[in-house]
Design a protein around this motif. Sequence first.
Motif, mmCIF file in Angstrom:
data_model
loop_
_atom_site.group_PDB
_atom_site.id
_atom_site.type_symbol
_atom_site.label_atom_id
_atom_site.label_comp_id
_atom_site.label_asym_id
_atom_site.label_seq_id
_atom_site.Cartn_x
_atom_site.Cartn_y
_atom_site.Cartn_z
ATOM 1 N N GLY A 16 22.257 -18.134 -5.533
ATOM 2 C CA GLY A 16 21.612 -18.280 -6.833
ATOM 3 C C GLY A 16 21.297 -19.714 -7.173
ATOM 4 O O GLY A 16 20.915 -20.018 -8.292
ATOM 5 N N CYS A 17 21.468 -20.615 -6.219
ATOM 6 C CA CYS A 17 21.247 -22.017 -6.550
ATOM 7 C C CYS A 17 20.196 -22.640 -5.633
ATOM 8 O O CYS A 17 20.443 -22.841 -4.450
ATOM 9 C CB CYS A 17 22.551 -22.796 -6.429
ATOM 10 S SG CYS A 17 22.293 -24.513 -6.888
ATOM 11 N N PRO A 18 19.026 -22.977 -6.186
ATOM 12 C CA PRO A 18 17.994 -23.617 -5.371
ATOM 13 C C PRO A 18 18.156 -25.143 -5.339
ATOM 14 O O PRO A 18 17.318 -25.844 -4.802
ATOM 15 C CB PRO A 18 16.711 -23.235 -6.114
ATOM 16 C CG PRO A 18 17.127 -23.089 -7.537
ATOM 17 C CD PRO A 18 18.578 -22.703 -7.553
ATOM 18 N N GLN A 20 20.323 -28.883 -4.703
ATOM 19 C CA GLN A 20 21.205 -29.467 -3.710
ATOM 20 C C GLN A 20 21.849 -30.719 -4.308
ATOM 21 O O GLN A 20 21.354 -31.840 -4.138
ATOM 22 C CB GLN A 20 20.438 -29.812 -2.419
ATOM 23 C CG GLN A 20 21.353 -30.253 -1.287
ATOM 24 C CD GLN A 20 22.483 -29.254 -1.010
ATOM 25 O OE1 GLN A 20 22.229 -28.149 -0.537
ATOM 26 N NE2 GLN A 20 23.715 -29.607 -1.338
ATOM 27 N N CYS A 21 22.913 -30.487 -5.035
ATOM 28 C CA CYS A 21 23.624 -31.635 -5.613
ATOM 29 C C CYS A 21 24.180 -32.469 -4.462
ATOM 30 O O CYS A 21 24.549 -31.917 -3.415
ATOM 31 C CB CYS A 21 24.755 -31.163 -6.504
ATOM 32 S SG CYS A 21 24.178 -30.063 -7.800
ATOM 33 N N ILE A 22 24.271 -33.746 -4.676
ATOM 34 C CA ILE A 22 24.575 -34.635 -3.551
ATOM 35 C C ILE A 22 25.962 -34.435 -2.948
ATOM 36 O O ILE A 22 26.213 -34.823 -1.829
ATOM 37 C CB ILE A 22 24.394 -36.121 -3.930
ATOM 38 C CG1 ILE A 22 25.306 -36.472 -5.093
ATOM 39 C CG2 ILE A 22 22.963 -36.454 -4.240
ATOM 40 C CD1 ILE A 22 25.361 -37.966 -5.321
ATOM 41 N N PHE A 23 26.859 -33.798 -3.718
ATOM 42 C CA PHE A 23 28.244 -33.652 -3.227
ATOM 43 C C PHE A 23 28.521 -32.253 -2.709
ATOM 44 O O PHE A 23 29.601 -31.982 -2.208
ATOM 45 C CB PHE A 23 29.228 -33.940 -4.379
ATOM 46 C CG PHE A 23 28.940 -33.090 -5.602
ATOM 47 C CD1 PHE A 23 29.416 -31.800 -5.704
ATOM 48 C CD2 PHE A 23 28.166 -33.597 -6.633
ATOM 49 C CE1 PHE A 23 29.132 -31.031 -6.811
ATOM 50 C CE2 PHE A 23 27.872 -32.831 -7.749
ATOM 51 C CZ PHE A 23 28.356 -31.537 -7.839
ATOM 52 N N CYS A 24 27.543 -31.356 -2.810
ATOM 53 C CA CYS A 24 27.856 -29.934 -2.679
ATOM 54 C C CYS A 24 27.720 -29.378 -1.267
ATOM 55 O O CYS A 24 26.709 -29.544 -0.607
ATOM 56 C CB CYS A 24 26.952 -29.139 -3.616
ATOM 57 S SG CYS A 24 27.196 -27.372 -3.466
ATOM 58 N N ASP A 25 28.767 -28.741 -0.842
ATOM 59 C CA ASP A 25 28.677 -27.819 0.288
ATOM 60 C C ASP A 25 29.648 -26.691 -0.016
ATOM 61 O O ASP A 25 30.810 -26.718 0.388
ATOM 62 C CB ASP A 25 29.030 -28.502 1.608
ATOM 63 C CG ASP A 25 28.718 -27.564 2.787
ATOM 64 O OD1 ASP A 25 28.738 -26.337 2.569
ATOM 65 O OD2 ASP A 25 28.447 -28.055 3.884
#
Length: 338
Positions: A16-18, A20-25
């Motif tokens: 549900g998330c298009p 790409q926050c810089i910290f996210c995996d």
Amino acid sequence: MAKKHFVIPIFIPHSGCPFQCIFCDQQKITGVKKEPLPREIDKKITDYLSTIKDRARSVRIAFYGGSFTGLPVKTQVSFLKIAKKYLDSKEIIAVRVSTRPDYIDKKILFRLKRFGVSEIELGIQSFSDEVLSSSQRGYTCAQAISASILIRRHGFLLGHQLMIGLPGDSWAHIKETAKICVSLKPDMIRIYPTLVMENTYLSYMTDYKALSLQEAIEKSAYLINLFQSKKIRILRVGLHPPQDKSVIKSGPFHESFKFLVLSKIWENFLVNIKKDNRRKKIISLYSSFNDFDKIIGYKGKNKEIFDCPVKKVPWLCNGYIIINFDNGKTKVYRLKFY
Ligand code: SF4
């Protein structure tokens, strides 16, 4: 009899998330690689419930790891129908979802309410536009405030997830974030120091310097003190250790991060007591069973503050300590944290 609380976590990594926050995996953090099917969710809940033996229990289902309200409506509904089945049969008491502030509006809230959702956690991270923008969060502080107000106005319990140490963050931004957060009266908070995970945008940023462990502890201790004084429940401090810790490339990760923060809060409290009584010598200190380890500190660090024995007593309430001074006086102190 006090009820035991259980949360059945359903991870929907990055679904549900298009963005790409810089910290996210999310896949590395949760260890879950793909979105579950409705029948898998159903089975997980049934299996989990069958393991809870306590009759006095309160169980909630929580959808974590993505932006729940960004999922296709059909998927949201298929997940929520399952959760509602357990609500209707009274096997669980609440359904919680986590999402982004810009994925909240009246229509979304009506849908969540229709399927029995009563708790919403927002991944806020920071109320500083500078920090949000440098982390590529894709929404503004104003949007995060509006979403929080809307959620409370519609009668949901509100949760805020905050991250400290993102690029551009500072003591000033943390204090401002905490101030805005308190003014929005969330019911619960999670505090995460920023960690650099393998193959995230952050891991390629050569100009990013993560917080040291000590800085993260001090900043988290400040936030916890503030939120506890406003009676906001702290759900979590520090990231739950991922299955494969080698994916954490840098940052203030520690398995016992929350313990370190609580020990720091006690350390600050004890140092102040010592300052206020600098002419007296402390000859003994008594604590509750529960607080003893935190008072002693990690590897006995806080023992340096007092050159005296610390004893635990079973009848002392959490947050209280009793100190005997060399002038024959005894004083009771309370850490207003509980
Ligand atoms: S909004 Fe959440 S799921 Fe999406 S990229 Fe950012 S942290 Fe990850």
